[in-house]
Design a protein around this motif. Sequence first.
Motif, short mmCIF file in Angstrom:
data_model
loop_
_atom_site.label_atom_id
_atom_site.label_comp_id
_atom_site.label_asym_id
_atom_site.label_seq_id
_atom_site.Cartn_x
_atom_site.Cartn_y
_atom_site.Cartn_z
N LEU A 190 0.82 -1.21 0.00
CA LEU A 190 0.00 0.00 0.00
C LEU A 190 0.86 1.26 0.00
N ARG A 191 1.96 1.23 0.75
CA ARG A 191 2.81 2.41 0.81
C ARG A 191 3.44 2.71 -0.54
N ARG A 192 3.86 1.66 -1.26
CA ARG A 192 4.43 1.87 -2.59
C ARG A 192 3.38 2.40 -3.56
N LEU A 193 2.13 2.00 -3.40
CA LEU A 193 1.07 2.50 -4.27
C LEU A 193 0.80 3.98 -4.02
N GLU A 194 0.91 4.39 -2.77
CA GLU A 194 0.55 5.76 -2.40
C GLU A 194 1.71 6.74 -2.60
N ASP A 195 2.95 6.27 -2.53
CA ASP A 195 4.10 7.17 -2.70
C ASP A 195 4.35 7.42 -4.18
N ALA A 196 4.75 8.64 -4.47
CA ALA A 196 5.03 9.02 -5.87
C ALA A 196 6.31 8.36 -6.35
N HIS A 197 6.28 7.88 -7.60
CA HIS A 197 7.45 7.36 -8.31
C HIS A 197 8.04 6.09 -7.68
N GLU A 198 7.23 5.32 -6.94
CA GLU A 198 7.69 4.05 -6.39
C GLU A 198 6.73 2.96 -6.83
N ASP A 199 7.27 1.77 -7.09
CA ASP A 199 6.46 0.64 -7.54
C ASP A 199 6.76 -0.58 -6.67
N PRO A 200 5.73 -1.39 -6.39
CA PRO A 200 5.93 -2.53 -5.49
C PRO A 200 6.40 -3.79 -6.21
N ILE A 201 7.00 -4.68 -5.45
CA ILE A 201 7.28 -6.05 -5.89
C ILE A 201 6.81 -6.98 -4.77
N VAL A 202 6.34 -8.15 -5.16
CA VAL A 202 5.87 -9.13 -4.18
C VAL A 202 6.45 -10.49 -4.55
N PRO A 203 6.58 -11.40 -3.57
CA PRO A 203 7.14 -12.72 -3.86
C PRO A 203 6.29 -13.51 -4.82
N LEU A 204 6.94 -14.43 -5.53
CA LEU A 204 6.28 -15.23 -6.56
C LEU A 204 6.41 -16.71 -6.19
N CYS A 205 5.32 -17.45 -6.33
CA CYS A 205 5.34 -18.89 -6.09
C CYS A 205 4.66 -19.61 -7.24
N ALA A 206 4.98 -20.89 -7.40
CA ALA A 206 4.42 -21.69 -8.49
C ALA A 206 4.52 -23.16 -8.11
N ILE A 207 3.76 -23.97 -8.83
CA ILE A 207 3.81 -25.42 -8.64
C ILE A 207 4.82 -26.00 -9.61
N ASN A 208 5.77 -26.73 -9.09
CA ASN A 208 6.74 -27.44 -9.92
C ASN A 208 6.12 -28.78 -10.32
N GLN A 209 5.61 -28.86 -11.54
CA GLN A 209 4.89 -30.05 -11.98
C GLN A 209 5.80 -31.27 -12.03
N THR A 210 7.07 -31.07 -12.37
CA THR A 210 8.01 -32.20 -12.42
C THR A 210 8.23 -32.77 -11.03
N ALA A 211 8.43 -31.88 -10.05
CA ALA A 211 8.63 -32.34 -8.68
C ALA A 211 7.36 -32.97 -8.12
N ALA A 212 6.21 -32.46 -8.52
CA ALA A 212 4.95 -33.00 -8.02
C ALA A 212 4.69 -34.41 -8.54
N SER A 213 5.13 -34.67 -9.78
CA SER A 213 4.86 -35.98 -10.39
C SER A 213 5.98 -36.98 -10.20
N SER A 214 7.19 -36.53 -9.81
CA SER A 214 8.32 -37.44 -9.68
C SER A 214 8.29 -38.12 -8.33
N SER A 215 8.90 -39.27 -8.28
CA SER A 215 8.96 -40.05 -7.05
C SER A 215 10.14 -39.65 -6.18
N GLY A 216 11.00 -38.78 -6.69
CA GLY A 216 12.16 -38.37 -5.93
C GLY A 216 13.39 -39.21 -6.20
N SER A 217 13.27 -40.19 -7.12
CA SER A 217 14.40 -41.08 -7.40
C SER A 217 15.33 -40.52 -8.46
N SER A 218 14.85 -39.60 -9.29
CA SER A 218 15.70 -39.07 -10.36
C SER A 218 15.36 -37.61 -10.61
#
Length: 417
Positions: A190-218
């Motif tokens: 909110l502070r970055r939105l309200e302050d002039a000439h500043e832009d926010p960044i937020v953390p990014l997450c995702a599902i790793n489909q390979t890790a989700a489907s692998s058994s962990g052996s390879s």
Amino acid sequence: MRLWGRRRQVVGIAAMCALSFLTTGCFDRMELEQQAFVVALGVDKAPGNMVDCSFLISLPVNPNGGGGGDAGNQPTASKGPITFRAHSITEAMQLANSSVERTLTLSHLSLILFSSSMAKHGLDPEIRPLVRYREFRRTTFVAVSEGNARDILAANAPVLEKSTSRWADDIADVGRRSNLIPVTQLHDFLRRLEDAHEDPIVPLCAINQTAASSSGSSLPSGGLSYTAGSISRAGGNPVEWSGAAVFRKDKQVDELNGRQVMDLRMLQGRLSRAKYTFPDPYNKNETVGLTIRRERAPEVNVQLTRPMQISVVIPLEGDLISTQVTTNYDLPAARTKLQRTVDQALSKELSTLVTHLSHDDGVDVVPISRYVRGRFATYSAFAQYPWEQQLSSANINVQVQLQVRRFGIQSKPVQST
């Protein structure tokens, strides 16, 4: 006199009786057994200008009820996220009580997760209710998910943490240590939105489909990646956190990977400790690893000319933690060459990053504008200055000055006999 004293007593007693009706009672009390504690909230875009709100509810455990060990006495998650479609988050909370047998409360909410499709469309309509509704604490963490936020909450399977109420706090703590993600609270956004000439960044997450489907052996085939959802690994939690979503005010315009987030924190002067790998200066096919941290705050010089000139000098110090060659970097000549090689590589890397964010994305997430704010007599004059237009054509030069201080427990390479 006696009559007057008696009248005073009567008036006093009458006043006390009248005031007793004005005191608050406990008619609206809410017992713990009557509340459903939401620990994570996912928000996805839905048709018809509506939103899908997914609530992850914590199930408290009686500490006197047994369970075998501390892990058994931690709050556990419900069977999965519960999703409701509505015009707003507050309306979805109202509809949730049509099937949830306890009243939803946000007093323990630790994470608000927006889908990337909603972030690219703009978060302003969803942020405004969060500011007004008193149950949304400004210390709540904000993040963006690749794909639907509901899928992230459903697929999340922490490796160690059993308490859903601590999951987001643990991710934020790891982010501060690893520097792979920014740690952004609702107040920061909110502070970055309200302050002039500043832009926010937020953390990014995702599902790793390979890790989700692998058994962990390879491990899957592929090279090194710092991008969430594409990190080469097998097994573990399908959900991974790496990188950041870049916003121009309330709309997402770009993404950074984990390595770029480390670079950005270096530019901000907030790099506590990060591990970097570079090609070895004596053998380009091998690598050297260093732990790098901030030595002093970056020195930023901005000349408000046309085009604008921006120079950044970043003093760093580091420790050599790994090497694949037999070069003795304890020697002054070898150490100097290593420092010069890393300086050149990091300077080019950081200059490329800042130029891309400024010229291509038109954002200031460092933000560099803080270094010129004091040159304006009033905040109004600073806000009206065409900073973004000037920044889009600025000449930017970043120079890194690294001092290698230590070489680990063993300073010299292993000598075979």
